[in-house]
Design a protein around this motif. Structure first.
Motif, short mmCIF file in Angstrom:
data_model
loop_
_atom_site.label_atom_id
_atom_site.label_comp_id
_atom_site.label_asym_id
_atom_site.label_seq_id
_atom_site.Cartn_x
_atom_site.Cartn_y
_atom_site.Cartn_z
N SER A 128 0.81 -1.22 0.00
CA SER A 128 -0.05 -0.12 -0.02
C SER A 128 0.82 1.30 0.03
O SER A 128 1.86 1.16 0.52
CB SER A 128 -0.91 0.01 1.15
N TYR A 168 -12.24 3.06 -6.68
CA TYR A 168 -11.11 3.51 -7.64
C TYR A 168 -11.07 4.81 -7.99
O TYR A 168 -12.33 5.51 -8.02
CB TYR A 168 -11.21 2.46 -8.80
N LEU A 201 -1.55 11.04 -6.17
CA LEU A 201 -2.60 10.06 -6.47
C LEU A 201 -2.80 10.07 -8.18
O LEU A 201 -2.34 10.98 -9.00
CB LEU A 201 -4.11 10.80 -6.26
N GLN A 202 -2.84 8.68 -8.48
CA GLN A 202 -2.94 8.36 -9.89
C GLN A 202 -4.28 7.68 -10.28
O GLN A 202 -4.97 7.13 -9.58
CB GLN A 202 -1.85 7.51 -10.30
N HIS A 222 -6.73 5.06 -11.47
CA HIS A 222 -7.00 3.90 -11.29
C HIS A 222 -6.43 3.30 -10.07
O HIS A 222 -6.31 2.14 -9.73
CB HIS A 222 -6.33 2.93 -12.47
N ASP A 223 -5.98 4.22 -9.09
CA ASP A 223 -5.57 3.86 -7.77
C ASP A 223 -6.51 3.27 -7.06
O ASP A 223 -7.90 3.66 -7.22
CB ASP A 223 -4.87 5.02 -7.06
N LYS A 224 -6.61 2.20 -6.10
CA LYS A 224 -7.76 1.60 -5.45
C LYS A 224 -7.54 2.22 -4.09
O LYS A 224 -6.27 1.87 -3.35
CB LYS A 224 -7.64 0.24 -5.40
N ILE A 225 -8.48 2.95 -3.49
CA ILE A 225 -8.45 3.41 -2.09
C ILE A 225 -8.61 2.49 -1.26
O ILE A 225 -9.66 1.83 -0.99
CB ILE A 225 -9.36 4.58 -1.81
N VAL A 275 -3.28 3.44 -0.83
CA VAL A 275 -3.82 3.20 -2.05
C VAL A 275 -3.04 1.89 -2.71
O VAL A 275 -1.90 1.67 -2.22
CB VAL A 275 -3.97 4.20 -3.10
N TYR A 276 -3.86 1.09 -3.40
CA TYR A 276 -3.13 0.03 -3.98
C TYR A 276 -2.89 0.40 -5.41
O TYR A 276 -3.98 1.17 -6.21
CB TYR A 276 -3.90 -1.15 -3.89
N ARG A 277 -1.69 0.28 -6.07
CA ARG A 277 -1.48 0.78 -7.71
C ARG A 277 -1.05 -0.37 -8.24
O ARG A 277 -0.05 -1.15 -7.86
CB ARG A 277 -0.61 1.82 -7.51
N LYS A 278 -1.83 -0.81 -9.11
CA LYS A 278 -1.39 -1.96 -10.28
C LYS A 278 -0.09 -1.60 -10.86
O LYS A 278 0.34 -0.66 -11.14
CB LYS A 278 -2.52 -1.90 -11.22
#
Length: 164
Positions: A14, A68, A83-84, A86-89, A119-122
């Protein structure tokens, strides 16, 4: 990270994001206030998703019911803080965002002038698992146990562990 089931444990890397909102201003440069008299702030991003949404209907093709980031305004607090799209909060100001409705997410984002997010970032690589403090304590305990038979030691294989 494939799809995630709401409420299930999530293991991923994260990224902490600190977003400080800016006052919302009208065309004349005056502060904008809500009907209840509170000043409005803007963060500069839009979200999609929630446990009440169907991910198969997502135009972005998100794999689960997470929250997202679907749009980031140029020169906004969201763009400046990293923050980008498609980031998943995963978490916002200490609240678990993996189990919220879309409306709850919007309300929580609007609540405070500072957003502390995880956040999770692919594309961010998975981390290798490292032993937990409890596992390290157990390993140390095992190594301290006395040997009961003098010949037993030559047949026992002691596992080799590295501490990180």
């Amino acid at each position: 990270m494939a799809g995630h089931t709401a409420g299930e444990p999530l293991e991923c890397y994260s990224i902490p994001i600190l977003l400080e909102k800016e006052p919302d201003l009208d065309q004349a440069g005056n502060a904008v206030f809500d009907p209840d008299g509170k000043q409005r702030y803007r963060c500069g991003f839009r979200i999609g998703g929630g446990i009440d949404q169907d991910p198969s209907q997502s135009p972005q093709g998100y794999p689960d019911k997470g929250i997202y980031v679907t749009y980031i305004y140029e020169n906004s607090p969201a763009a400046r803080c990293g923050l980008q799209l498609h980031d998943k909060i995963l978490q916002l100001n200490g609240k678990d965002f993996t189990v919220v409705t879309h409306k709850q997410a919007v309300e929580n984002i609007r609540k405070k002038p500072v957003l502390k997010m995880l956040v999770y970032r692919k594309g961010v690589p998975q981390l290798q698992k490292q032993p937990t403090p409890n596992q390290l304590q157990f390993q140390a305990y095992q190594q301290q146990q006395p040997q009961h038979h003098p010949h037993q030691q030559q047949f026992q294989q002691q596992p080799q562990y590295q501490q990180y």
